[in-house]
Design an enzyme around this catalytic site. Sequence first.
Site, PDB file in Angstrom:
ATOM      1  N   HIS A 259       0.845  -1.206   0.000  1.00 62.78           N
ATOM      2  CA  HIS A 259       0.000   0.000   0.000  1.00 62.78           C
ATOM      3  C   HIS A 259       0.884   1.261   0.000  1.00 62.78           C
ATOM      4  O   HIS A 259       1.814   1.372   0.802  1.00 62.78           O
ATOM      5  CB  HIS A 259      -0.893  -0.026   1.254  1.00 62.78           C
ATOM      6  CG  HIS A 259      -1.749   1.193   1.395  1.00 62.78           C
ATOM      7  ND1 HIS A 259      -1.948   1.844   2.596  1.00 62.78           N
ATOM      8  CD2 HIS A 259      -2.464   1.887   0.465  1.00 62.78           C
ATOM      9  CE1 HIS A 259      -2.751   2.863   2.414  1.00 62.78           C
ATOM     10  NE2 HIS A 259      -3.091   2.918   1.133  1.00 62.78           N
TER      11      HIS A 259
HETATM   12 CA    CA Z   1       0.556  -0.322  -4.297  1.00 64.16          CA
END
Ligand code: CA
Length: 393
Positions: free
Chosen positions: A184
């Site tokens: 992320h």
């Molecule tokens: Ca990513």
Amino acid sequence: ESAITRPKGYNVSFHCNPDMEKHHFGMTHPMKPWRLTLSKSLIYSYGMSFAMDNYISRAATYEELASFHSTDYLDFLGTVLPEPVPRDLENQNPDLKFNLGGSDCPLFDGLYDYCSLSAGGALDAARKITSKQSDIAIAWGGGLHHAKKAEASGFCYINDIVIAILELLRFYPRVLYIDIDVHHGDGVEEAFFSTDRVMTVSFHKYDPHNFFPGTGALDDNGPKNEHNPGAHHAVNVPLNDGITDEQYDMLFNSIIGRIVEKFRPSAIVLQCGADSLAGDRLGRFNLQVQGHGACVKFCKKFGLPLILFGGGGYTPRNVARAWTYETSIAVGCQDNISPVLPQHTPWRDQFRQDTLFPTLEQILGEPRQNRNPQKRLQEIVQHISEQLRFVQA
Ligand code: CA
Ligand code: V1S
Ligand code: ZN
């Protein structure tokens, strides 16, 4: 004779610095800056340097780093010395200052130079774009998306991406940030949580308790209070192990297609973390070089100013293949380059097979099980379509 020619009508610039590539995080650490040397040597072996403007990037200045980072943090980063940490004690140290010195973000010789060179390359790329000297700028040494204003995280100390986007925002009203690293893009997301001038989109493996950094759920879309213009401007695409090229292509095209239509960015920054490839030492996906590269092709088609950054990527031979193919897409020679690696490629043995496009079987033996049912992917697209109703350009 080389089939690589300069693209007509648009310029591509390539930003790197060999001094960045010689740093070492430590013997067992997965981040190997040498992968940049391997990538560059493959890119040059294909003759692509003749189709780009090539620059040795400079180190970013303290003031440039301070456009995002706190001076307390930078001062500490600039003065702290590598300290031999007994291996068995390092994970028990409860109070690492600014999260520096643990096993993820070790203190190594030349750390400050490494960080400022990464940020310098990113800023050079951004300035080539804003001065309109480049249509596409490539800095494979950038893309360190986890670093926070006053904290190192996940192998990232300085957030070169945030610094580059801040530079773009001096000239462009809206910037779209897309992150295809398997992790992320939390640092970039957080930096722009409260503005509607940057939309961040991260595709990543999501498992809050078992996969770093544990953030990036589908409904984490920025602080939702009516006074926050940045609400709804963080898009998260949480995925499971084993996603394939075909599924990723469908998701990427439909999500990014809708976002570009709605948000109407004036520039795109694409973080091309190569740990989303099959066979990565830390990653969990089944993407091939072609599927990873398809994201670059799709972004290029919009004809907007585009920056390509690197990021993760822990199996150097696959990183080099992906970033070479993606450089060829930027230059527009992807259909003219040989799928067989050039005979004179340095470190040819590193690549094991002599192809730019190894099959899943060649990479993994047995492909990783795909845990992404089609129905879930449709739900993701549906959620994001609804989220975009709140977005206006
Ligand atoms: Ca990513
Ligand atoms: N996954 C993973 C992983 N592996 C390591 C690691 C392994 C060996 C070492 F000698 C040092 C570190 N750390 C992690 C992750 C961080 C992943 C960062 C990805 C960065 C990026 O690709 O997105 C961008 C460049 N860290 C953790 O999972 C944290 C721990 C929770 C577990 C691992 N131990 C070593 C540290 C604490
Ligand atoms: Zn990563």
